[in-house]
Design a protein around this motif. Structure first.
Motif, short mmCIF file in Angstrom:
data_model
loop_
_atom_site.label_atom_id
_atom_site.label_comp_id
_atom_site.label_asym_id
_atom_site.label_seq_id
_atom_site.Cartn_x
_atom_site.Cartn_y
_atom_site.Cartn_z
N LEU A 91 0.83 -1.21 0.00
CA LEU A 91 0.00 0.00 0.00
C LEU A 91 0.86 1.26 0.00
CD1 LEU A 91 -2.93 -0.93 2.41
CD2 LEU A 91 -3.09 -0.39 -0.03
N GLU A 92 2.01 1.21 0.67
CA GLU A 92 2.93 2.35 0.64
C GLU A 92 3.34 2.66 -0.80
OE1 GLU A 92 5.65 5.33 1.77
OE2 GLU A 92 4.22 4.29 3.07
N ASN A 93 3.68 1.62 -1.57
CA ASN A 93 4.05 1.81 -2.96
C ASN A 93 2.88 2.38 -3.78
OD1 ASN A 93 6.54 0.79 -2.36
ND2 ASN A 93 6.22 -1.18 -3.33
N ALA A 94 1.68 1.84 -3.54
CA ALA A 94 0.52 2.28 -4.31
C ALA A 94 0.15 3.73 -4.01
CB ALA A 94 -0.66 1.35 -4.02
N VAL A 95 0.13 4.09 -2.73
CA VAL A 95 -0.24 5.46 -2.35
C VAL A 95 0.82 6.45 -2.82
CG1 VAL A 95 -0.68 6.99 -0.38
CG2 VAL A 95 -1.68 4.71 -0.42
N THR A 96 2.10 6.05 -2.72
CA THR A 96 3.18 6.91 -3.21
C THR A 96 3.03 7.17 -4.71
OG1 THR A 96 4.70 6.07 -1.52
CG2 THR A 96 5.68 7.15 -3.42
N ALA A 97 2.64 6.12 -5.46
CA ALA A 97 2.42 6.29 -6.90
C ALA A 97 1.25 7.23 -7.17
CB ALA A 97 2.17 4.93 -7.54
N GLU A 98 0.21 7.16 -6.35
CA GLU A 98 -0.96 8.02 -6.56
C GLU A 98 -0.64 9.48 -6.27
OE1 GLU A 98 -3.69 6.77 -8.16
OE2 GLU A 98 -2.14 5.23 -8.18
N LYS A 99 0.31 9.74 -5.39
CA LYS A 99 0.71 11.13 -5.13
C LYS A 99 1.26 11.79 -6.38
CE LYS A 99 1.86 10.77 -0.20
NZ LYS A 99 2.97 10.82 0.78
N GLN A 100 1.90 10.98 -7.24
CA GLN A 100 2.51 11.51 -8.47
C GLN A 100 1.50 11.64 -9.60
OE1 GLN A 100 5.75 8.83 -9.22
NE2 GLN A 100 6.70 9.20 -7.23
N GLN A 101 0.30 11.13 -9.39
CA GLN A 101 -0.75 11.23 -10.40
C GLN A 101 -1.46 12.58 -10.28
OE1 GLN A 101 0.00 8.62 -12.62
NE2 GLN A 101 -2.22 8.44 -12.80
N PRO A 102 -1.91 13.14 -11.41
CA PRO A 102 -2.68 14.40 -11.33
C PRO A 102 -4.05 14.15 -10.69
CG PRO A 102 -2.67 13.54 -13.58
CD PRO A 102 -1.72 12.69 -12.79
N PRO A 103 -4.60 15.13 -9.99
CA PRO A 103 -5.96 14.98 -9.43
C PRO A 103 -6.95 14.61 -10.54
CG PRO A 103 -4.90 16.95 -8.58
CD PRO A 103 -4.01 16.43 -9.66
N GLY A 104 -7.84 13.71 -10.20
CA GLY A 104 -8.79 13.23 -11.20
C GLY A 104 -8.33 11.95 -11.87
N ARG A 105 -7.05 11.62 -11.73
CA ARG A 105 -6.53 10.36 -12.28
C ARG A 105 -5.88 9.56 -11.16
NH1 ARG A 105 -6.35 8.25 -16.70
NH2 ARG A 105 -4.31 7.27 -16.48
N ARG A 106 -6.59 9.46 -10.08
CA ARG A 106 -6.10 8.70 -8.93
C ARG A 106 -7.12 7.63 -8.57
NH1 ARG A 106 -4.14 13.96 -5.34
NH2 ARG A 106 -2.18 14.30 -6.48
N PHE A 107 -6.59 6.44 -8.24
CA PHE A 107 -7.47 5.31 -7.94
C PHE A 107 -6.73 4.33 -7.05
CE2 PHE A 107 -8.89 0.96 -8.84
CZ PHE A 107 -10.24 1.07 -8.59
N LEU A 108 -7.46 3.68 -6.16
CA LEU A 108 -6.88 2.66 -5.29
C LEU A 108 -7.95 1.66 -4.89
CD1 LEU A 108 -4.40 1.63 -3.67
CD2 LEU A 108 -5.21 3.00 -1.76
N SER A 109 -7.66 0.38 -5.10
CA SER A 109 -8.56 -0.67 -4.61
C SER A 109 -7.74 -1.78 -3.99
CB SER A 109 -9.43 -1.22 -5.74
OG SER A 109 -8.68 -2.08 -6.58
N LEU A 110 -8.33 -2.46 -3.01
CA LEU A 110 -7.64 -3.55 -2.31
C LEU A 110 -8.63 -4.66 -2.04
CD1 LEU A 110 -5.06 -3.58 0.48
CD2 LEU A 110 -7.26 -4.63 0.97
N ARG A 111 -8.19 -5.89 -2.31
CA ARG A 111 -8.94 -7.10 -1.92
C ARG A 111 -8.03 -7.97 -1.08
NH1 ARG A 111 -10.37 -10.08 -7.07
NH2 ARG A 111 -11.21 -11.61 -5.60
N LEU A 112 -8.54 -8.37 0.07
CA LEU A 112 -7.81 -9.28 0.95
C LEU A 112 -8.81 -10.34 1.39
CD1 LEU A 112 -5.27 -10.09 2.43
CD2 LEU A 112 -5.82 -8.45 4.22
N GLU A 113 -8.74 -11.49 0.73
CA GLU A 113 -9.77 -12.51 0.92
C GLU A 113 -9.15 -13.89 1.11
OE1 GLU A 113 -13.15 -10.44 -1.97
OE2 GLU A 113 -11.88 -12.03 -2.76
N ALA A 114 -9.93 -14.78 1.67
CA ALA A 114 -9.51 -16.16 1.87
C ALA A 114 -10.69 -17.07 1.54
CB ALA A 114 -9.06 -16.40 3.31
N GLU A 115 -10.43 -18.01 0.62
CA GLU A 115 -11.50 -18.91 0.18
C GLU A 115 -10.89 -20.15 -0.46
OE1 GLU A 115 -15.66 -18.70 -2.42
OE2 GLU A 115 -14.13 -17.15 -2.65
#
Length: 443
Positions: A348-372
């Protein structure tokens, strides 16, 4: 006579099984019980077949020195091929282990031959073949504790097998074995003492030099790993501190809101007394909205995992992102809670750091943590207009100081849990998926 040939074929099969056992030891920790049973079923099946085949060969051509040497020195090949197919490891690793085992086998054969000469056993091949097998197997059994200790840890650093020199490194022990044993490819039963001593000394010298180098390399790697782990822990401690400050801030907001709610009853009474019900409802809705926004989200029952998720979700929200988070984990998860939280935090640190470099309006983050179905999945998706550079391990690489920490821990986690990693960038969408088996998840 046929019985003698059958017994001789049996002793040769036992010698080859002893070699197969040593070659199995470096991989034993990575095999499931089912895979281990299947491997040995195949090895013993071939051993039975080889006894029959060797008996027929010895009966058909009579016992002679070239035939005996050929059966003895090439009998390892089918056993090696079975291990190569059954044990899912790179061929370079298998070849390296084979070379080391062959060097050790040559040492035992030489030691057995020296004992035969010293004790004055008869020099006819029929008797000597049984004596040689008895000495070889006795030495193998006597040294078995030391052999187990050495071969269980005989593999060098995995990094050596990920470089351009992996094949030269893998072939080196086998090349030394061929060089040391090539003079044996003749019809002589005995060789000079000088050659025997040299044949005994060369593999041993190489073996001990390699072990010294391997121990030094492993110690250097452990030191580097400890430093890396210290960096991971410092980063995660910073995340926990941030989560604690965030938690305290939300608690203060809650206290202020509760105080305000106590004072709100008089406002509601005035609205109701004047018949202004709509204003009263809007006032209640505003208070409920603030109450919903104030507490921290509870993503997971694990405090460590929840702290990592809450912290980075808060950071993403500060960037104007509304993260899509799906978490479904059982209580009896076998995966270490601390290690999973650390992995999630680093990615998540890598993902959020990457989003900081993105222009506003082109930022996105999703996470799935599942067990099945006996398997866990951690999947993170974010946007990055900057193309990633992937290394030989199919993971992003960077030369910038202080970067690459998340990928280093991802590799560490994957090695421990035998996880499958899929890291891709299609157009601007970056996706990392980590899947691994977990005994605590019902299949």
């Amino acid at each position: 006579m046929t019985l003698n040939f059958l017994l001789l074929a049996l002793t040769i099969a036992l010698i080859q099984l002893a070699g197969a056992y040593l070659r199995y030891l470096p991989f034993r920790g990575g095999l499931t019980p089912r895979e281990g049973r299947r491997l040995w079923q195949l090895l013993f099946t071939w051993a039975v077949l080889s006894i029959s085949l060797n008996t027929l060969l010895l009966s058909a051509y009579e016992l002679n020195v070239p035939l005996y040497k050929a059966i003895l020195f090439f009998g390892w090949l089918p056993y090696f091929l079975i291990s190569l197919i059954a044990i899912k490891h790179p061929r370079t690793v298998h070849v390296f282990v084979l070379g080391m085992q062959c060097l050790w086998a040559l040492t035992l054969h030489t030691a057995a031959a020296i004992l035969e000469s010293l004790l004055g056993f008869p020099e006819d091949l029929s008797s000597l073949s049984f004596v040689h097998a008895a000495f070889y197997l006795s030495l193998f059994a006597l040294l078995l504790p030391a052999e187990r200790s050495v071969f269980q840890s005989i593999l060098p650093s995995p990094r050596l097998f990920a470089t351009f020199f992996r094949w030269p490194m893998s072939l080196l022990p086998f090349i030394i074995f061929i060089g040391a044993s090539l003079p044996l490819a003749d019809s002589q039963l005995f060789h000079t003492w000088q050659y025997r001593i040299a044949r005994l000394g060369l593999p041993l010298v190489f073996f001990f030099v390699y072990r010294a180098m391997s121990i030094a390399t492993n110690q250097a790697e452990r030191s580097g790993h400890n430093q890396q782990e210290s960096i991971w822990m410092h980063r995660y401690i910073a995340v926990l501190r941030e989560y604690n400050l965030l938690h305290e801030s939300r608690n203060r907001e809650l206290m202020a809101l509760w105080q305000e709610m106590e004072d709100s009853y008089s406002h509601l009474e005035r609205y109701l007394a004047r018949g202004e019900r709509k204003k009263a409802l809007r006032y209640i809705e505003a208070l409920e909205g603030r109450l919903d926004r104030t507490p921290l989200h509870l993503f997971a029952e694990s405090p460590l995992i929840n702290a990592a998720l809450a912290t980075y979700v808060h950071r993403a929200e500060e960037l104007g992102i509304n993260p899509q988070v799906t978490v479904s984990l059982p209580k009896n998860l076998a995966t270490d809670e601390h290690e999973l939280a650390l992995l999630t935090s680093n990615l998540l640190e890598n993902a959020v750091t990457a989003e900081k470099q993105q222009p506003p309006g082109r930022r996105f983050l999703s996470l799935r943590l599942e067990a099945e179905d006996g398997e866990c999945l951690l999947e993170i998706i974010n946007l990055s207009d900057k193309p990633l550079t992937f290394g030989a391990n199919h993971l992003p690489r960077t030369t910038r100081p202080g970067r690459g920490i998340g990928m280093a821990y991802l590799e560490e986690f994957a090695r421990k849990y035998q996880a499958r990693i899929d890291f891709t960038q299609e157009k601007a969408q970056v996706q990392v998926s980590v899947r691994w088996q977990d005994a605590g998840v019902s299949a």
